[in-house]
Design a protein around this motif. Structure first.
Motif, PDB file in Angstrom:
ATOM      1  N   ILE A   6       9.011  -1.999  -8.412  1.00 17.03           N
ATOM      2  CA  ILE A   6       8.693  -2.922  -7.331  1.00 17.03           C
ATOM      3  C   ILE A   6       8.284  -4.264  -7.957  1.00 17.03           C
ATOM      4  O   ILE A   6       7.436  -4.302  -8.829  1.00 17.03           O
ATOM      5  N   GLY A   7       8.896  -5.343  -7.488  1.00 10.29           N
ATOM      6  CA  GLY A   7       8.687  -6.620  -8.171  1.00 10.29           C
ATOM      7  C   GLY A   7       9.517  -6.687  -9.438  1.00 10.29           C
ATOM      8  O   GLY A   7       9.142  -7.321 -10.427  1.00 10.29           O
ATOM      9  N   GLY A   8      10.665  -6.037  -9.409  1.00 14.74           N
ATOM     10  CA  GLY A   8      11.490  -5.879 -10.602  1.00 14.74           C
ATOM     11  C   GLY A   8      12.249  -7.110 -11.035  1.00 14.74           C
ATOM     12  O   GLY A   8      12.938  -7.069 -12.063  1.00 14.74           O
ATOM     13  N   THR A   9      12.135  -8.201 -10.275  1.00 14.17           N
ATOM     14  CA  THR A   9      12.828  -9.431 -10.669  1.00 14.17           C
ATOM     15  C   THR A   9      11.853 -10.501 -11.164  1.00 14.17           C
ATOM     16  O   THR A   9      12.271 -11.612 -11.489  1.00 14.17           O
ATOM     17  N   THR A  38       8.029  -4.160   0.478  1.00 10.79           N
ATOM     18  CA  THR A  38       6.862  -3.296   0.660  1.00 10.79           C
ATOM     19  C   THR A  38       5.984  -3.732   1.826  1.00 10.79           C
ATOM     20  O   THR A  38       5.172  -2.929   2.310  1.00 10.79           O
ATOM     21  N   ILE A  39       6.121  -4.963   2.287  1.00 15.06           N
ATOM     22  CA  ILE A  39       5.308  -5.427   3.411  1.00 15.06           C
ATOM     23  C   ILE A  39       5.868  -4.921   4.735  1.00 15.06           C
ATOM     24  O   ILE A  39       5.130  -4.397   5.582  1.00 15.06           O
ATOM     25  N   LYS A  52      11.780   9.470  -9.707  1.00 13.15           N
ATOM     26  CA  LYS A  52      10.712  10.234 -10.339  1.00 13.15           C
ATOM     27  C   LYS A  52       9.478   9.380 -10.594  1.00 13.15           C
ATOM     28  O   LYS A  52       8.355   9.886 -10.607  1.00 13.15           O
ATOM     29  N   VAL A  53       9.715   8.081 -10.822  1.00 11.04           N
ATOM     30  CA  VAL A  53       8.627   7.161 -11.155  1.00 11.04           C
ATOM     31  C   VAL A  53       8.782   5.874 -10.349  1.00 11.04           C
ATOM     32  O   VAL A  53       9.892   5.379 -10.162  1.00 11.04           O
ATOM     33  N   VAL A  54       7.659   5.358  -9.872  1.00 13.37           N
ATOM     34  CA  VAL A  54       7.623   4.039  -9.240  1.00 13.37           C
ATOM     35  C   VAL A  54       6.652   3.179 -10.035  1.00 13.37           C
ATOM     36  O   VAL A  54       5.512   3.580 -10.289  1.00 13.37           O
ATOM     37  N   VAL A  55       7.104   1.999 -10.420  1.00  9.61           N
ATOM     38  CA  VAL A  55       6.261   1.030 -11.132  1.00  9.61           C
ATOM     39  C   VAL A  55       6.011  -0.129 -10.179  1.00  9.61           C
ATOM     40  O   VAL A  55       6.954  -0.784  -9.730  1.00  9.61           O
ATOM     41  N   ASN A  56       4.754  -0.371  -9.861  1.00 13.45           N
ATOM     42  CA  ASN A  56       4.426  -1.422  -8.898  1.00 13.45           C
ATOM     43  C   ASN A  56       3.935  -2.680  -9.616  1.00 13.45           C
ATOM     44  O   ASN A  56       2.818  -2.736 -10.114  1.00 13.45           O
ATOM     45  N   LEU A  57       4.801  -3.705  -9.630  1.00 12.05           N
ATOM     46  CA  LEU A  57       4.476  -4.987 -10.247  1.00 12.05           C
ATOM     47  C   LEU A  57       4.512  -6.113  -9.218  1.00 12.05           C
ATOM     48  O   LEU A  57       4.528  -7.292  -9.582  1.00 12.05           O
ATOM     49  N   ALA A  58       4.512  -5.749  -7.939  1.00 12.73           N
ATOM     50  CA  ALA A  58       4.594  -6.756  -6.879  1.00 12.73           C
ATOM     51  C   ALA A  58       3.346  -7.630  -6.865  1.00 12.73           C
ATOM     52  O   ALA A  58       2.245  -7.167  -7.154  1.00 12.73           O
ATOM     53  N   ASN A  59       3.541  -8.892  -6.511  1.00 10.87           N
ATOM     54  CA  ASN A  59       2.414  -9.821  -6.452  1.00 10.87           C
ATOM     55  C   ASN A  59       2.457 -10.590  -5.141  1.00 10.87           C
ATOM     56  O   ASN A  59       3.518 -10.832  -4.574  1.00 10.87           O
ATOM     57  N   SER A  60       1.283 -10.980  -4.685  1.00  7.47           N
ATOM     58  CA  SER A  60       1.167 -11.701  -3.426  1.00  7.47           C
ATOM     59  C   SER A  60       1.708 -13.123  -3.560  1.00  7.47           C
ATOM     60  O   SER A  60       1.419 -13.804  -4.554  1.00  7.47           O
ATOM     61  N   PRO A  61       2.465 -13.605  -2.574  1.00  6.78           N
ATOM     62  CA  PRO A  61       2.938 -14.992  -2.616  1.00  6.78           C
ATOM     63  C   PRO A  61       1.815 -15.995  -2.373  1.00  6.78           C
ATOM     64  O   PRO A  61       1.958 -17.173  -2.658  1.00  6.78           O
ATOM     65  N   SER A  62       0.694 -15.530  -1.828  1.00  5.23           N
ATOM     66  CA  SER A  62      -0.449 -16.395  -1.563  1.00  5.23           C
ATOM     67  C   SER A  62      -1.691 -15.828  -2.229  1.00  5.23           C
ATOM     68  O   SER A  62      -1.922 -14.617  -2.210  1.00  5.23           O
ATOM     69  N   PHE A  63      -2.505 -16.707  -2.844  1.00  5.38           N
ATOM     70  CA  PHE A  63      -3.743 -16.269  -3.469  1.00  5.38           C
ATOM     71  C   PHE A  63      -4.949 -16.528  -2.571  1.00  5.38           C
ATOM     72  O   PHE A  63      -6.091 -16.306  -2.977  1.00  5.38           O
ATOM     73  N   GLU A  64      -4.714 -16.971  -1.350  1.00  8.09           N
ATOM     74  CA  GLU A  64      -5.803 -17.174  -0.385  1.00  8.09           C
ATOM     75  C   GLU A  64      -6.448 -15.823  -0.111  1.00  8.09           C
ATOM     76  O   GLU A  64      -5.768 -14.803   0.007  1.00  8.09           O
ATOM     77  N   ASP A  65      -7.773 -15.801   0.003  1.00  8.09           N
ATOM     78  CA  ASP A  65      -8.526 -14.541   0.027  1.00  8.09           C
ATOM     79  C   ASP A  65      -8.002 -13.529   1.039  1.00  8.09           C
ATOM     80  O   ASP A  65      -7.734 -12.368   0.704  1.00  8.09           O
ATOM     81  N   MET A  69      -5.541 -10.077   0.157  1.00  6.39           N
ATOM     82  CA  MET A  69      -6.045  -8.751   0.503  1.00  6.39           C
ATOM     83  C   MET A  69      -5.072  -8.036   1.441  1.00  6.39           C
ATOM     84  O   MET A  69      -4.761  -6.847   1.244  1.00  6.39           O
ATOM     85  N   GLN A  70      -4.562  -8.744   2.431  1.00  4.55           N
ATOM     86  CA  GLN A  70      -3.598  -8.148   3.356  1.00  4.55           C
ATOM     87  C   GLN A  70      -2.342  -7.707   2.626  1.00  4.55           C
ATOM     88  O   GLN A  70      -1.778  -6.651   2.920  1.00  4.55           O
ATOM     89  N   PHE A  71      -1.913  -8.526   1.669  1.00  2.00           N
ATOM     90  CA  PHE A  71      -0.700  -8.180   0.931  1.00  2.00           C
ATOM     91  C   PHE A  71      -0.871  -6.862   0.181  1.00  2.00           C
ATOM     92  O   PHE A  71      -0.051  -5.943   0.313  1.00  2.00           O
ATOM     93  N   PHE A  72      -1.911  -6.751  -0.637  1.00  2.00           N
ATOM     94  CA  PHE A  72      -2.056  -5.562  -1.472  1.00  2.00           C
ATOM     95  C   PHE A  72      -2.380  -4.320  -0.646  1.00  2.00           C
ATOM     96  O   PHE A  72      -1.935  -3.218  -0.990  1.00  2.00           O
ATOM     97  N   GLU A  73      -3.128  -4.477   0.439  1.00  2.00           N
ATOM     98  CA  GLU A  73      -3.425  -3.307   1.268  1.00  2.00           C
ATOM     99  C   GLU A  73      -2.194  -2.849   2.038  1.00  2.00           C
ATOM    100  O   GLU A  73      -1.888  -1.648   2.094  1.00  2.00           O
ATOM    101  N   THR A  74      -1.479  -3.780   2.649  1.00  2.00           N
ATOM    102  CA  THR A  74      -0.292  -3.412   3.432  1.00  2.00           C
ATOM    103  C   THR A  74       0.813  -2.863   2.540  1.00  2.00           C
ATOM    104  O   THR A  74       1.394  -1.807   2.828  1.00  2.00           O
TER     105      THR A  74
END
Length: 251
Positions: A6-9, A38-39, A52-65, A69-74
């Motif tokens: 996830i976030g493989g590019t 993932t959203i 068999k394996v999932v690697v999560n490297l996704a990052n939020s497009p916004s760093f606003e508080d 938080m909504q990005f990583f939780e959702t």
């Protein structure tokens, strides 16, 4: 073995995907651009089928508080539900050294929330906590500029090259789940302000770096050891000078 990144590019994702493919694995570089989101959950179940394996490297497009938080939780909830349905055997998540030591930083709070979701998901996991990437030194300096001066705290800093991060993440993906956290860092440790001053000098940037104990890092108070491992950590092989040479060669 089928592995979904996830976030493989992205910066770390593209390097991790390349390493895993070179080792002969079937790797899906998942991102919203190729219909795996993932959203919204779009494309997740199909992408994870047989993985068999999932690697999560996704990052939020916004760093606003609130947004981060909504990005990583959702994204976390959607991804873990899809993993459970697909009977995924190992979840690898990339996090940050010191996330639980800087509660004033909204991004770090969101990464703590992400880690909690990983641990509660029921899917065997490995969390890889990394120090800041060397590739972020320019951005850190830019966000800390006030006129002709860069103001930074004097806490310790131990950045790691993205190539080393990708190698460690790929290694974790091919190993058995640890159901624990491993920390990784660069091979050199120095005060935050001195490291950035060294970087700016190396690239010919004339901005003066000033040590300011009140300076914050993305809203967080930086103590002496806020951003470095407190215990055992795996260390990368690429030092600052070598990383700089490689970066300038690619420019």
């Amino acid at each position: 073995m089928k592995i979904v990144v996830i976030g493989g590019t992205g910066l770390i994702g593209s390097k991790t995907v390349a390493i895993l493919r070179e080792k002969g694995h079937e790797v899906i570089a998942a991102s919203p651009n190729n219909g795996i989101d993932t959203i919204t959950g779009a494309g997740l179940q199909e992408a994870l089928r047989g993985a068999k394996v999932v690697v999560n490297l996704a990052n939020s497009p916004s760093f606003e508080d609130t947004a981060v938080m909504q990005f990583f939780e959702t994204s976390g909830r959607n991804l873990h539900a899809a993993e459970a349905a697909a009977d995924v055997g190992h979840h690898v998540a990339l996090s940050i050294v010191g996330t639980d030591r800087m509660p004033d930083c909204g991004y770090f709070r969101a990464k703590v929330a992400q880690e909690k979701l990983v641990k509660a998901s029921g899917v065997p996991y490995t969390i890889v906590r990394s120090t800041q990437f060397m590739e972020f030194l320019g951005g850190i300096a830019a966000t800390s500029m006030q006129g002709d001066v860069v103001r930074l705290a004097h806490g310790l800093f131990q950045p790691i090259a993205s190539d080393d991060v990708a190698a460690f993440v790929a290694e974790a993906a091919l190993a058995a789940p640890r159901n624990d956290t491993v920390e990784i860092a660069g091979p050199e440790r120095a005060p935050f302000d001195e490291y950035v001053a060294r970087y700016l000098k190396a690239i010919g940037d004339p901005h003066e770096v000033v040590c300011d104990p009140a300076a914050r890092y993305f809203g967080g108070v930086v103590e002496e050891k806020s951003l470095v491992p407190l215990g055992e950590a795996r260390l990368g092989h690429i030092g600052f000078d070598e990383w700089l040479r490689r970066s300038q060669a690619k420019a």
